[in-house]
Design an enzyme around this catalytic site. Structure first.
Site, PDB file in Angstrom:
ATOM      1  N   ALA A  10      15.256 -32.538 -16.099  1.00  0.00           N
ATOM      2  CA  ALA A  10      15.411 -31.370 -17.347  1.00  0.00           C
ATOM      3  C   ALA A  10      14.420 -30.781 -18.513  1.00  0.00           C
ATOM      4  O   ALA A  10      14.638 -30.756 -19.086  1.00  0.00           O
ATOM      5  CB  ALA A  10      15.954 -32.222 -18.089  1.00  0.00           C
ATOM      6  N   ARG A  16      16.712 -17.957 -18.267  1.00  0.00           N
ATOM      7  CA  ARG A  16      18.120 -17.454 -17.943  1.00  0.00           C
ATOM      8  C   ARG A  16      18.928 -17.870 -19.236  1.00  0.00           C
ATOM      9  O   ARG A  16      19.953 -16.196 -18.818  1.00  0.00           O
ATOM     10  CB  ARG A  16      18.216 -17.344 -16.772  1.00  0.00           C
ATOM     11  CG  ARG A  16      17.189 -16.467 -15.485  1.00  0.00           C
ATOM     12  CD  ARG A  16      17.741 -16.495 -14.674  1.00  0.00           C
ATOM     13  NE  ARG A  16      17.712 -17.704 -14.116  1.00  0.00           N
ATOM     14  CZ  ARG A  16      18.137 -18.086 -12.533  1.00  0.00           C
ATOM     15  NH1 ARG A  16      19.120 -17.540 -12.032  1.00  0.00           N
ATOM     16  NH2 ARG A  16      18.622 -18.944 -11.912  1.00  0.00           N
ATOM     17  N   THR A  79      10.483 -29.913  -8.498  1.00  0.00           N
ATOM     18  CA  THR A  79      11.374 -31.258  -8.690  1.00  0.00           C
ATOM     19  C   THR A  79      10.301 -31.917  -8.499  1.00  0.00           C
ATOM     20  O   THR A  79      10.273 -33.293  -8.819  1.00  0.00           O
ATOM     21  CB  THR A  79      12.634 -31.030  -8.330  1.00  0.00           C
ATOM     22  OG1 THR A  79      12.204 -29.837  -6.519  1.00  0.00           O
ATOM     23  CG2 THR A  79      13.180 -29.890  -9.001  1.00  0.00           C
ATOM     24  N   LYS A 353      44.303 -33.870 -47.384  1.00  0.00           N
ATOM     25  CA  LYS A 353      43.159 -34.472 -47.523  1.00  0.00           C
ATOM     26  C   LYS A 353      42.997 -35.793 -48.074  1.00  0.00           C
ATOM     27  O   LYS A 353      43.299 -35.704 -49.149  1.00  0.00           O
ATOM     28  CB  LYS A 353      41.707 -33.559 -47.734  1.00  0.00           C
ATOM     29  CG  LYS A 353      40.629 -33.826 -47.732  1.00  0.00           C
ATOM     30  CD  LYS A 353      39.910 -34.012 -48.566  1.00  0.00           C
ATOM     31  CE  LYS A 353      40.264 -34.934 -49.979  1.00  0.00           C
ATOM     32  NZ  LYS A 353      39.168 -34.989 -50.933  1.00  0.00           N
ATOM     33  N   TYR A 368      49.082 -29.371 -51.606  1.00  0.00           N
ATOM     34  CA  TYR A 368      47.697 -30.124 -51.067  1.00  0.00           C
ATOM     35  C   TYR A 368      48.363 -31.277 -51.835  1.00  0.00           C
ATOM     36  O   TYR A 368      47.859 -31.481 -53.248  1.00  0.00           O
ATOM     37  CB  TYR A 368      46.856 -28.910 -52.151  1.00  0.00           C
ATOM     38  CG  TYR A 368      46.193 -29.284 -51.807  1.00  0.00           C
ATOM     39  CD1 TYR A 368      45.501 -30.099 -50.325  1.00  0.00           C
ATOM     40  CD2 TYR A 368      45.053 -29.922 -52.615  1.00  0.00           C
ATOM     41  CE1 TYR A 368      43.842 -31.673 -50.658  1.00  0.00           C
ATOM     42  CE2 TYR A 368      43.520 -31.074 -52.701  1.00  0.00           C
ATOM     43  CZ  TYR A 368      43.094 -31.646 -51.669  1.00  0.00           C
ATOM     44  OH  TYR A 368      41.813 -31.375 -51.103  1.00  0.00           O
ATOM     45  N   ALA A 425      60.004 -29.636 -62.360  1.00  0.00           N
ATOM     46  CA  ALA A 425      60.163 -28.176 -61.612  1.00  0.00           C
ATOM     47  C   ALA A 425      58.155 -27.273 -62.403  1.00  0.00           C
ATOM     48  O   ALA A 425      58.945 -27.261 -63.594  1.00  0.00           O
ATOM     49  CB  ALA A 425      61.010 -26.726 -61.697  1.00  0.00           C
TER      50      ALA A 425
HETATM   51  C1  UD1 Z   1      17.225 -26.886  -6.043  1.00  0.00           C
HETATM   52  C2  UD1 Z   1      16.814 -27.789  -5.191  1.00  0.00           C
HETATM   53  C3  UD1 Z   1      17.228 -27.038  -4.191  1.00  0.00           C
HETATM   54  C4  UD1 Z   1      18.805 -27.230  -4.217  1.00  0.00           C
HETATM   55  C5  UD1 Z   1      19.433 -26.388  -6.051  1.00  0.00           C
HETATM   56  C6  UD1 Z   1      21.004 -27.294  -6.684  1.00  0.00           C
HETATM   57  C7  UD1 Z   1      14.565 -28.265  -5.436  1.00  0.00           C
HETATM   58  C8  UD1 Z   1      12.788 -28.002  -4.735  1.00  0.00           C
HETATM   59  N1  UD1 Z   1      15.122 -27.788  -4.395  1.00  0.00           N
HETATM   60  O1  UD1 Z   1      16.512 -25.963  -6.567  1.00  0.00           O
HETATM   61  O2  UD1 Z   1      17.532 -27.474  -2.480  1.00  0.00           O
HETATM   62  O3  UD1 Z   1      19.912 -26.696  -3.955  1.00  0.00           O
HETATM   63  O4  UD1 Z   1      18.277 -27.489  -6.515  1.00  0.00           O
HETATM   64  O5  UD1 Z   1      20.933 -26.942  -7.471  1.00  0.00           O
HETATM   65  O6  UD1 Z   1      14.644 -28.992  -5.593  1.00  0.00           O
HETATM   66  N2  UD1 Z   1      12.900 -29.532 -12.593  1.00  0.00           N
HETATM   67  C9  UD1 Z   1      11.921 -30.175 -13.577  1.00  0.00           C
HETATM   68  N3  UD1 Z   1      10.692 -29.627 -13.586  1.00  0.00           N
HETATM   69  C10 UD1 Z   1      10.136 -28.944 -12.865  1.00  0.00           C
HETATM   70  C11 UD1 Z   1      11.172 -28.173 -11.989  1.00  0.00           C
HETATM   71  C12 UD1 Z   1      12.728 -28.297 -12.027  1.00  0.00           C
HETATM   72  O7  UD1 Z   1      12.321 -30.642 -14.409  1.00  0.00           O
HETATM   73  O8  UD1 Z   1       9.237 -28.632 -12.512  1.00  0.00           O
HETATM   74  C13 UD1 Z   1      14.394 -29.343 -13.469  1.00  0.00           C
HETATM   75  C14 UD1 Z   1      14.849 -28.341 -13.790  1.00  0.00           C
HETATM   76  O9  UD1 Z   1      14.885 -28.498 -15.028  1.00  0.00           O
HETATM   77  C15 UD1 Z   1      16.345 -28.820 -13.110  1.00  0.00           C
HETATM   78  C16 UD1 Z   1      16.307 -29.731 -11.627  1.00  0.00           C
HETATM   79  O10 UD1 Z   1      14.856 -29.863 -11.820  1.00  0.00           O
HETATM   80  O11 UD1 Z   1      17.356 -29.332 -14.163  1.00  0.00           O
HETATM   81  C17 UD1 Z   1      15.914 -27.989 -10.782  1.00  0.00           C
HETATM   82  O12 UD1 Z   1      15.598 -27.197 -10.717  1.00  0.00           O
HETATM   83  P1  UD1 Z   1      15.195 -25.223 -10.717  1.00  0.00           P
HETATM   84  O13 UD1 Z   1      14.525 -24.944 -10.350  1.00  0.00           O
HETATM   85  O14 UD1 Z   1      16.442 -24.900 -10.905  1.00  0.00           O
HETATM   86  O15 UD1 Z   1      15.778 -26.454  -8.768  1.00  0.00           O
HETATM   87  P2  UD1 Z   1      16.638 -24.853  -8.303  1.00  0.00           P
HETATM   88  O16 UD1 Z   1      15.737 -23.926  -7.728  1.00  0.00           O
HETATM   89  O17 UD1 Z   1      17.831 -24.666  -8.289  1.00  0.00           O
END
Ligand code: UD1
Ligand code: CA
Length: 469
Positions: A10, A16, A79, A353, A368, A425
C-alpha cells in the site's frame, strides 16, 4: 506445521484519486479500504499482516495502529521492491508468504484460503501459487502466459505486452502465495523493467521457471474480486459490488430486501430472518437487527441494536437500543445511547436522546426527551419537551411509572414527575410533582390528586372484562 506471513502492498501514491487522503484510507463499504485487506489477512493468518506504506503515510500508520506491522518503502520502485523491504522483518519468520495489494478490498479471505490450500496441497512444492481470472475484458491487468502443456510460463505486464500477449484473457489478479525461502532469495535477482524501470513482483514467475520450480495458478470464481481502486470511479464500482455481495448474503440468510439497489448495509451488520428491509435504507456500523422487523423505507440506522418484531419507519436510530416490538416513526430520531424498552411507541416527529423509556411508553407526536428516565406505560403528550439544558449543563428528568404528561408540557430539568402523576396541557414544570398528584399552569402548581391514573386503569379493566351476556 507450516507458518504463514501476510504482506499487503500500500505504498503507492494513489495520485489518480486526486485526494488529500491516502488512497487506502478512502472508505469502501463503511470502512477504510485498507481495513478490508488487514482484516482478511488477520482471518487467514491469525496475526497482524505486514503493511508496506509510503513515506508520507503517518495517517495510514495511525489508522491501522497495532492491527498491522507497518514497513516503509521510501521510494516506490515497484511491487517486487515493496515486498523486498519486508525482508529484514520476515526472513526466517515464516514458511509461506502471502502477498496482496491494499487497493483491492473485495478480495475475500476464502479466496486467500483456496490459494493457500492449493499451494500446500501440491506435491510439486511450488515456488509461487497465484490467483488468476479469465475475463472478457482483461484490460489493465498483467496477462498469464501459459505453455502448450498448460503450465504457467510468465506474467507479462500490460505496458510491455506484445499485441499477441494482449489478446490473452487470463489475467493476474494480484494475490500470491510464495515459498518464503525461495522468495527472499529470488527478490534481489529481479531486474528493473523499462520504460519506468520498476521492479515487477510478477517477474517472480519467470524466475521460478528458470530455477526449475513449479508455478501453480488457481482460477478465481468471483469477478468482483478483480476490482482494484485507482480512481473515484472505481471507488463507486467497488461500493456497488460490496452492496450486491452483502445484500445477497442477507437475502440468502432469510432477510427480504425489497430493493437491493437502494439498500445500503455495512459489512458488520447482522439481521435476523423474516425481517423486511424497505427501500432507501442505510444500516451502518455495528447495527444488529432481530427477527421479523420492518425497517424503512427511508431509514438510517447507525450502531443500532434492534430487537425482534420492531418497526422503524422513515426514521434515524443512532447508537441506541430498541427492545422487542418497538415502533418508531415516521420521522423519529433516537440517538446518544437511548434505550427503548419493549413495546415503546414513538410516533411522528419525536426525538429521544440518552434516555431510557420503560416498557409500553407512548410518545405519539412532536416531543423531545433528553437525559430522561421514563417509567413503564407513561404517556407523553404531544409537544412535550424536556428542557434538559440550562445553557451550561445538562440535567435529568425522571418520570414515574404510569404518569400522564399533558400536551405541550415543558419539563424544566432537573425535575421529577411521580408515578401515576399528571401534568396539565401547557404546564411548565419546575418543581417535583409527587406520586399520584396533578400539576397545572405556568409555573406548574400541584392542585390535587391525579384522576388520570385511576381513569386509565378503569378503562383498561373495562376493555379486558369478558363480554357479559
Ligand atoms: C499489478 C500487477 C499486475 C496485476 C495488477 C492487478 C505488478 C508488477 N503488476 O499491476 O500484474 O494484474 O496489479 O491489480 O505487480 N505498490 C507499492 N510499492 C510500489 C508499487 C506498488 O506498495 O513500489 C502497491 C500499490 O500501492 C498498489 C499495489 O502495490 O496497492 C499494486 O501496484 P500498482 O502499481 O497498482 O500495480 P498494477 O500496475 O495495477
Ligand atoms: Ca493497480
Amino acid at each position: 506445521m507450516t507458518t504463514l506471513a501476510t504482506v499487503i502492498l500500500a505504498a503507492g501514491q494513489g495520485t489518480r484519486m486526486k485526494s488529500r487522503l491516502a488512497k487506502v484510507l478512502h472508505p469502501v463499504a463503511g470502512k477504510p479500504m485498507v481495513d478490508h485487506a488487514v482484516e482478511a489477512a488477520w482471518q487467514l493468518a491469525g496475526q497482524p499482516p505486514v503493511l508496506v506504506v509510503g513515506r508520507q503515510s503517518e495517517a495510514v500508520r495511525a489508522h491501522v495502529g497495532d492491527r498491522a506491522v507497518c514497513v516503509e518503502q521510501a521510494e516506490q520502485l515497484g511491487t517486487a521492491h515493496a515486498v523486498q523491504v519486508t525482508t529484514p522483518i520476515l526472513r526466517g519468520k515464516a514458511d509461506l508468504v502471502l502477498v496482496c495489494y491494499g487497493d483491492m478490498p473485495l478480495l475475500r479471505p476464502e479466496t486467500f484460503r483456496r490459494l493457500l490450500e492449493a499451494h500446500t496441497a501440491s506435491p510439486a512444492r511450488p515456488a509461487v501459487t497465484l490467483l488468476t481470472y479469465v475475463a472478457a475484458d482483461p484490460r489493465g491487468f498483467g496477462r498469464i502466459i501459459r505453455r502448450p502443456d498448460g503450465s504457467v510460463a510468465a506474467i507479462v505486464e500490460e505496458a510491455v505486452a506484445t499485441p499477441a500477449e494482449l489478446q490473452v484473457r487470463e489475467l493476474n489478479v494480484g494475490v500470491y502465495v510464495f515459498d518464503a525461502a525461495w522468495l527472499w532469495d529470488a527478490l534481489p535477482r529481479i531486474t528493473p523493467t523499462p520504460p519506468k524501470h520498476e521492479y515487477y513482483l510478477t517477474d517472480t514467475v519467470a524466475l521460478a521457471n528458470a530455477d526449475g520450480r513449479t508455478v501453480l495458478a488457481v482460477e478465481g470464481d468471483d469477478p468482483d474480486e478483480l476490482i482494484g481502486i485507482n480512481t473515484r470511479v472505481h471507488l463507486a464500482e467497488a461500493e456497488a459490488a460490496f452492496r450486491r455481495r452483502i445484500n445477497r448474503q442477507h437475502m440468502l440468510n432469510g432477510v427480504t430486501i425489497a430493493d437491493p439497489a437502494t439498500t445500503y448495509i455495512g459489512p458488520d451488520v447482522t439481521i435476523g430472518p423474516d425481517t423486511v428491509i424497505l427501500p432507501n435504507t442505510h444500516l451502518v456500523g455495528r447495527t444488529t437487527i432481530g427477527e421479523a422487523c420492518e425497517i424503512g423505507p427511508n431509514s438510517v440506522l447507525v450502531n443500532a441494536a434492534i430487537g425482534d418484531r420492531c418497526r422503524v419507519f422513515a426514521s434515524v436510530i443512532q447508537d441506541s437500543t430498541l427492545e422487542e416490538e418497538v415502533e418508531v416513526g415516521p420521522f423519529g430520531r433516537v440517538r446518544g445511547g437511548a434505550y427503548l424498552c419493549r413495546g415503546v411507541h414513538m410516533g411522528n416527529f419525536g426525538e429521544v436522546k440518552k434516555s431510557r423509556l420503560g416498557p409500553g411508553v407512548k410518545m405519539g407526536h412532536f416531543s423531545y426527551l433528553g437525559d430522561a428516565e421514563v417509567g413503564a406505560n407513561v404517556n407523553i403528550g404531544a409537544g412535550t419537551i424536556t428542557c434538559n439544558y440550562d445553557g451550561v449543563s445538562k440535567h435529568r428528568t425522571v418520570i414515574g411509572e404510569g404518569a400522564f404528561i399533558g400536551s405541550d408540557t415543558m419539563l424544566i430539568a432537573p425535575v421529577t414527575v411521580g408515578a401515576g402523576a399528571q401534568t396539565g396541557a401547557g404546564a411548565v414544570v419546575r418543581h417535583p410533582v409527587p406520586d399520584g398528584k396533578v400539576a397545572v399552569g405556568v409555573p406548574a402548581r400541584v392542585i390535587g390528586d391525579s384522576r388520570i391514573a385511576q381513569r386509565r386503569a378503569e378503562k383498561e379493566r373495562a376493555r379486558s372484562r369478558p363480554e357479559e351476556g
